[in-house]
Design a protein around this motif. Structure first.
Motif, PDB file in Angstrom:
ATOM      1  N   PRO A 137       0.808  -1.224   0.000  1.00  0.00           N
ATOM      2  CA  PRO A 137       0.000   0.000   0.000  1.00  0.00           C
ATOM      3  C   PRO A 137       0.840   1.273   0.000  1.00  0.00           C
ATOM      4  O   PRO A 137       0.446   2.268  -0.609  1.00  0.00           O
ATOM      5  N   PHE A 138       1.995   1.248   0.634  1.00  0.00           N
ATOM      6  CA  PHE A 138       2.832   2.441   0.625  1.00  0.00           C
ATOM      7  C   PHE A 138       3.423   2.697  -0.762  1.00  0.00           C
ATOM      8  O   PHE A 138       3.668   3.846  -1.126  1.00  0.00           O
ATOM      9  N   LEU A 139       3.658   1.638  -1.527  1.00  0.00           N
ATOM     10  CA  LEU A 139       4.134   1.814  -2.898  1.00  0.00           C
ATOM     11  C   LEU A 139       3.052   2.502  -3.737  1.00  0.00           C
ATOM     12  O   LEU A 139       3.349   3.465  -4.467  1.00  0.00           O
ATOM     13  N   ILE A 140       1.822   2.037  -3.621  1.00  0.00           N
ATOM     14  CA  ILE A 140       0.710   2.676  -4.337  1.00  0.00           C
ATOM     15  C   ILE A 140       0.543   4.112  -3.860  1.00  0.00           C
ATOM     16  O   ILE A 140       0.382   5.039  -4.672  1.00  0.00           O
ATOM     17  N   TYR A 141       0.574   4.298  -2.564  1.00  0.00           N
ATOM     18  CA  TYR A 141       0.426   5.636  -1.976  1.00  0.00           C
ATOM     19  C   TYR A 141       1.498   6.581  -2.514  1.00  0.00           C
ATOM     20  O   TYR A 141       1.213   7.712  -2.913  1.00  0.00           O
ATOM     21  N   GLY A 142       2.739   6.113  -2.540  1.00  0.00           N
ATOM     22  CA  GLY A 142       3.847   6.953  -2.979  1.00  0.00           C
ATOM     23  C   GLY A 142       3.725   7.354  -4.442  1.00  0.00           C
ATOM     24  O   GLY A 142       3.986   8.504  -4.799  1.00  0.00           O
ATOM     25  N   ILE A 143       3.322   6.415  -5.287  1.00  0.00           N
ATOM     26  CA  ILE A 143       3.182   6.708  -6.720  1.00  0.00           C
ATOM     27  C   ILE A 143       2.087   7.747  -6.943  1.00  0.00           C
ATOM     28  O   ILE A 143       2.270   8.725  -7.675  1.00  0.00           O
ATOM     29  N   VAL A 144       0.947   7.547  -6.293  1.00  0.00           N
ATOM     30  CA  VAL A 144      -0.174   8.477  -6.474  1.00  0.00           C
ATOM     31  C   VAL A 144       0.187   9.858  -5.929  1.00  0.00           C
ATOM     32  O   VAL A 144      -0.080  10.888  -6.574  1.00  0.00           O
ATOM     33  N   MET A 145       0.813   9.901  -4.765  1.00  0.00           N
ATOM     34  CA  MET A 145       1.175  11.186  -4.171  1.00  0.00           C
ATOM     35  C   MET A 145       2.233  11.903  -5.009  1.00  0.00           C
ATOM     36  O   MET A 145       2.229  13.138  -5.106  1.00  0.00           O
ATOM     37  N   LEU A 146       3.123  11.144  -5.646  1.00  0.00           N
ATOM     38  CA  LEU A 146       4.122  11.750  -6.520  1.00  0.00           C
ATOM     39  C   LEU A 146       3.446  12.446  -7.698  1.00  0.00           C
ATOM     40  O   LEU A 146       3.787  13.590  -8.037  1.00  0.00           O
ATOM     41  N   VAL A 147       2.498  11.764  -8.310  1.00  0.00           N
ATOM     42  CA  VAL A 147       1.771  12.354  -9.437  1.00  0.00           C
ATOM     43  C   VAL A 147       0.989  13.586  -8.980  1.00  0.00           C
ATOM     44  O   VAL A 147       1.027  14.643  -9.620  1.00  0.00           O
ATOM     45  N   LEU A 148       0.303  13.470  -7.854  1.00  0.00           N
ATOM     46  CA  LEU A 148      -0.478  14.599  -7.343  1.00  0.00           C
ATOM     47  C   LEU A 148       0.420  15.776  -6.973  1.00  0.00           C
ATOM     48  O   LEU A 148       0.037  16.940  -7.162  1.00  0.00           O
ATOM     49  N   SER A 149       1.615  15.490  -6.459  1.00  0.00           N
ATOM     50  CA  SER A 149       2.525  16.574  -6.070  1.00  0.00           C
ATOM     51  C   SER A 149       3.008  17.360  -7.288  1.00  0.00           C
ATOM     52  O   SER A 149       3.231  18.572  -7.195  1.00  0.00           O
TER      53      SER A 149
END
Length: 238
Positions: free
Chosen positions: A193-205
């Motif tokens: 879940p942290f891998l998914i979280y990190g990818i999505v947050m990177l795109v959003l950032s």
């Protein structure tokens, strides 16, 4: 103390997106207050940035207090209460000493990370300068790349240890070292879940940064709220 209490539980990879969505849900409950909190915190950090050396030290020492206070605000919102500007400073009223110690341990952790990085860059620069040719320049470039890779590798466990630590201190009363250990174990059990979280947050950032950083007025609160949401998901109710 059971393993579930001390190190959290494993959740599905899809929860990484759910944490962000639920974090946005907490933001929507008090968007104006959230934005005001982000602006005040930003101003404080900018002021500290203008103070040589001591400002940087103060930032590391105080950030756990600010984060801890915001997490208490998240708990208030989740429980049907109100988020207030005073929540930003709530960490100065409860578990203050442990949060400051957590900040001090953070400084120590980043020093440990930087020591090999500085050594690698220094060695590469020295030998590159000694050669004074194209091969020397290539060696210098290689040392910078190696230093970056080492920094990234050593930074990951630091972030894992810090992710839930303020929450564990203010919401469960953990001591700083215990909070760091439990946070690391909780993250380790939830790499998916942290891998998914990190990818999505990177795109959003990226999108948040494009319009003159204005998107961070929303993404910043969502990021803080998502820490609280992920904490509850992994460690249970506060």
């Amino acid at each position: 103390m059971s393993e579930d209490v001390s190190s959290g539980r494993s959740v599905g990879a899809g929860q990484g997106w759910t944490w962000i969505a639920d974090g946005f849900g907490l933001f929507k409950k008090a968007p104006g207050t959230w934005i005001a909190l982000v602006v005040v915190l930003f101003v404080i950090l900018v002021v500290l940035a203008f103070i040589p050396v001591l400002g940087a030290v103060a930032t590391f020492l105080l950030m756990p207090l600010f984060v801890g206070g915001l997490l208490l605000g998240c708990r208030a919102l989740q429980g049907g209460g109100e988020l207030e500007l005073s929540h930003l400073f709530a960490g100065f009223k409860t578990h203050t000493a442990n949060l400051v110690v957590l900040g001090a341990l953070t400084i120590g952790g980043w020093i440990i990370v930087m020591l090999p990085v500085v050594a690698i860059v220094g060695a590469g620069a020295f030998f590159g300068a000694m050669r004074g040719d194209a091969a020397g320049l290539a060696a210098m470039g290689g040392s910078f790349l190696l230093a970056w890779l080492v920094a990234m590798a050593l930074s990951i466990p630091i972030y894992m240890a810090l992710w839930f630590a303020p929450a564990l201190v203010v919401l469960r009363g953990r001591a700083p070292v215990a909070a760091l250990k439990e946070s690391f174990l909780g993250c380790l059990k939830n790499i998916g879940p942290f891998l998914i979280y990190g990818i999505v947050m990177l795109v959003l950032s990226i999108f948040a940064t494009i319009p003159l950083l204005l998107g961070w007025l929303v993404l910043g609160p969502v990021a803080i709220a998502s820490v609280y949401v992920s904490y509850r998901d992994i460690y249970g109710d506060a």
